[in-house]
Design a protein around this motif. Sequence first.
Motif, PDB file in Angstrom:
ATOM      1  N   ILE A 145      36.276   2.830   8.230  1.00  0.00           N
ATOM      2  CA  ILE A 145      36.753   3.078   6.863  1.00  0.00           C
ATOM      3  C   ILE A 145      36.767   1.746   6.128  1.00  0.00           C
ATOM      4  O   ILE A 145      37.310   0.757   6.634  1.00  0.00           O
ATOM      5  CB  ILE A 145      38.178   3.664   6.843  1.00  0.00           C
ATOM      6  N   GLU A 146      36.170   1.722   4.951  1.00  0.00           N
ATOM      7  CA  GLU A 146      36.229   0.511   4.117  1.00  0.00           C
ATOM      8  C   GLU A 146      36.553   0.903   2.680  1.00  0.00           C
ATOM      9  O   GLU A 146      35.956   1.824   2.120  1.00  0.00           O
ATOM     10  CB  GLU A 146      34.909  -0.246   4.146  1.00  0.00           C
ATOM     11  N   TRP A 147      37.507   0.190   2.108  1.00  0.00           N
ATOM     12  CA  TRP A 147      37.860   0.351   0.707  1.00  0.00           C
ATOM     13  C   TRP A 147      37.558  -0.966  -0.021  1.00  0.00           C
ATOM     14  O   TRP A 147      37.980  -2.035   0.421  1.00  0.00           O
ATOM     15  CB  TRP A 147      39.338   0.685   0.545  1.00  0.00           C
ATOM     16  N   ARG A 148      36.822  -0.869  -1.127  1.00  0.00           N
ATOM     17  CA  ARG A 148      36.528  -2.024  -1.965  1.00  0.00           C
ATOM     18  C   ARG A 148      36.922  -1.699  -3.400  1.00  0.00           C
ATOM     19  O   ARG A 148      36.919  -0.544  -3.824  1.00  0.00           O
ATOM     20  CB  ARG A 148      35.047  -2.407  -1.917  1.00  0.00           C
ATOM     21  N   MET A 149      37.234  -2.760  -4.154  1.00  0.00           N
ATOM     22  CA  MET A 149      37.597  -2.584  -5.562  1.00  0.00           C
ATOM     23  C   MET A 149      36.638  -3.376  -6.424  1.00  0.00           C
ATOM     24  O   MET A 149      36.324  -4.532  -6.126  1.00  0.00           O
ATOM     25  CB  MET A 149      39.030  -3.051  -5.811  1.00  0.00           C
ATOM     26  N   GLN A 150      36.145  -2.739  -7.488  1.00  0.00           N
ATOM     27  CA  GLN A 150      35.269  -3.399  -8.441  1.00  0.00           C
ATOM     28  C   GLN A 150      35.865  -3.298  -9.831  1.00  0.00           C
ATOM     29  O   GLN A 150      36.341  -2.238 -10.238  1.00  0.00           O
ATOM     30  CB  GLN A 150      33.873  -2.767  -8.435  1.00  0.00           C
ATOM     31  N   HIS A 151      35.827  -4.421 -10.564  1.00  0.00           N
ATOM     32  CA  HIS A 151      36.353  -4.437 -11.926  1.00  0.00           C
ATOM     33  C   HIS A 151      35.699  -5.576 -12.689  1.00  0.00           C
ATOM     34  O   HIS A 151      35.697  -6.725 -12.240  1.00  0.00           O
ATOM     35  CB  HIS A 151      37.874  -4.609 -11.914  1.00  0.00           C
ATOM     36  N   ARG A 152      35.101  -5.231 -13.839  1.00  0.00           N
ATOM     37  CA  ARG A 152      34.476  -6.207 -14.726  1.00  0.00           C
ATOM     38  C   ARG A 152      33.479  -7.090 -13.989  1.00  0.00           C
ATOM     39  O   ARG A 152      33.468  -8.315 -14.139  1.00  0.00           O
ATOM     40  CB  ARG A 152      35.537  -7.048 -15.414  1.00  0.00           C
ATOM     41  N   GLY A 153      32.642  -6.445 -13.187  1.00  0.00           N
ATOM     42  CA  GLY A 153      31.565  -7.169 -12.517  1.00  0.00           C
ATOM     43  C   GLY A 153      31.963  -7.901 -11.256  1.00  0.00           C
ATOM     44  O   GLY A 153      31.116  -8.519 -10.601  1.00  0.00           O
ATOM     45  N   LYS A 154      33.229  -7.848 -10.887  1.00  0.00           N
ATOM     46  CA  LYS A 154      33.690  -8.528  -9.685  1.00  0.00           C
ATOM     47  C   LYS A 154      34.110  -7.498  -8.645  1.00  0.00           C
ATOM     48  O   LYS A 154      34.667  -6.456  -8.974  1.00  0.00           O
ATOM     49  CB  LYS A 154      34.862  -9.463 -10.001  1.00  0.00           C
ATOM     50  N   GLY A 155      33.845  -7.799  -7.386  1.00  0.00           N
ATOM     51  CA  GLY A 155      34.222  -6.898  -6.310  1.00  0.00           C
ATOM     52  C   GLY A 155      34.970  -7.626  -5.209  1.00  0.00           C
ATOM     53  O   GLY A 155      34.763  -8.825  -4.985  1.00  0.00           O
ATOM     54  N   GLU A 156      35.860  -6.915  -4.551  1.00  0.00           N
ATOM     55  CA  GLU A 156      36.600  -7.514  -3.436  1.00  0.00           C
ATOM     56  C   GLU A 156      36.995  -6.425  -2.458  1.00  0.00           C
ATOM     57  O   GLU A 156      37.191  -5.261  -2.836  1.00  0.00           O
ATOM     58  CB  GLU A 156      37.833  -8.260  -3.932  1.00  0.00           C
ATOM     59  N   LYS A 157      37.093  -6.812  -1.199  1.00  0.00           N
ATOM     60  CA  LYS A 157      37.488  -5.859  -0.173  1.00  0.00           C
ATOM     61  C   LYS A 157      39.005  -5.658  -0.211  1.00  0.00           C
ATOM     62  O   LYS A 157      39.778  -6.614  -0.322  1.00  0.00           O
ATOM     63  CB  LYS A 157      37.063  -6.360   1.211  1.00  0.00           C
ATOM     64  N   VAL A 158      39.416  -4.406  -0.103  1.00  0.00           N
ATOM     65  CA  VAL A 158      40.837  -4.060  -0.100  1.00  0.00           C
ATOM     66  C   VAL A 158      41.336  -3.873   1.323  1.00  0.00           C
ATOM     67  O   VAL A 158      42.359  -4.437   1.717  1.00  0.00           O
ATOM     68  CB  VAL A 158      41.081  -2.778  -0.921  1.00  0.00           C
ATOM     69  N   LEU A 159      40.580  -3.093   2.102  1.00  0.00           N
ATOM     70  CA  LEU A 159      41.019  -2.778   3.465  1.00  0.00           C
ATOM     71  C   LEU A 159      39.824  -2.324   4.283  1.00  0.00           C
ATOM     72  O   LEU A 159      38.895  -1.694   3.770  1.00  0.00           O
ATOM     73  CB  LEU A 159      42.088  -1.682   3.433  1.00  0.00           C
ATOM     74  N   GLU A 160      39.876  -2.639   5.571  1.00  0.00           N
ATOM     75  CA  GLU A 160      38.850  -2.176   6.509  1.00  0.00           C
ATOM     76  C   GLU A 160      39.533  -1.700   7.786  1.00  0.00           C
ATOM     77  O   GLU A 160      40.458  -2.351   8.282  1.00  0.00           O
ATOM     78  CB  GLU A 160      37.859  -3.288   6.820  1.00  0.00           C
TER      79      GLU A 160
END
Length: 429
Positions: free
Chosen positions: A213-228
């Motif tokens: 399971i992987e959750w990532r967040m994207q906002h205004r052209g930037k992305g980051e991992k939330v949880l794996e």
Amino acid sequence: MMMIELVWFGCCLAFVYGNGLADVVIPCSLLEVGGMGHSALLSKTPATLIFKDVLVGSGEALETITPFVPPSPPDPDAILIEAKVSSPQIPHANLLLHADCNEQEVVCELSHFFTHESSESSDPAYFMVSLAVEGVEFSTTLVLETLTMKKNESALIQNKLGLPLSPMGTLLTEVIFLVFSDKKSVSAPLRSEVVLTCRFKQPAIPLAQEVGIEWRMQHRGKGEKVLEMKTRLDDADGSSVVHAERGGSTVDATRVVKDGDASVTLSDVKVVDEGTYICTVTVGPLHGQQAIRLHITQPPHVFLSKEKLYFKSESSQTLSCHSTKYYPLDVQMEWLFISPTDKEPLLFPDQGSLSSHRQHGDGTYSLTSHLSVPSTVSAGTKIICRVTHLDPHITLSVSLVVECRQPDSYWWVLGFLIITTLFFMQVMR
């Protein structure tokens, strides 16, 4: 004898059987990318997706109209993909049945899917299907696997896909994996706890024991991992491995294994948490994704600069209305009044002036409106500051009532001295 109904829903066709199963036909688009690098182009080819044996429940009341009829003789240029749906079943399948009757568009996109172990020439072939119903908080991603068919000289081959077709001219497949969400958009107030829904299904006999399971967040052209998270369906010892990049983000490993629930919980959400969250579920060589949009909302705190308003002279007075700590930026402020003889509030002809938006460290905003209240406003008039944020039907209001004119302090003091002097003169006599 089993009853069969044939139902045509505009763009969607349903063959409804007496046992609560249906065959649903949906227009789709086959997406392909051609070219390399910056010159790559996305092409769309019309296709038709036929879901077999979809469980819709026995309570469906459907009238017989016109059935879908495959081309006769079979057309090798037509892309007709027949997908067997038995295990896993498609959740909320009734939404597909009733979409056209509810004037909702079904968005269906189909593309080739390659696992780490497969190639373009491998057998079986895989397809990924993305389904969404316009105006409904539901979407799903499915993986289809082609059923084994012998390639002989007499078999009809689909011209574009290069795969053997059934005698009816359809490409036979089955649904083997799906990832879905029943909430594509979520709104949450600041500092609250929010759950972003993501679930998955696979056959009764699992494709693999390993689940990622992987959750990532994207906002205004930037992305980051939330949880794996990495776990196993046969994990009896609770040896799941979880790596949370965002503090306060959790996925329940027990529910992943037991219910196929990969939903993430975010605690104490802030403005910086707003964005699109992408849930990716990987089971063995297969994976699927869902995107959920998180909106952060915070209503403003509204208050006036004065608790009382009265006039000491003929000059006007400034009354300020403060709208503080709200998010997002969309806010409207207006001034109204109700005189003692009025029944309904009226807008002030002069709405005053607005300050510039001020942003705080937590990302929220504040705005102030200044109103110049003329001295001609009669006592008993109610002055209202009305603030609208996001929803035009929901407003916040604060008000005060203009009090009777008070005498100037100079004349009040002079009058007090005269009265006091006259009193002492009477006493001294």
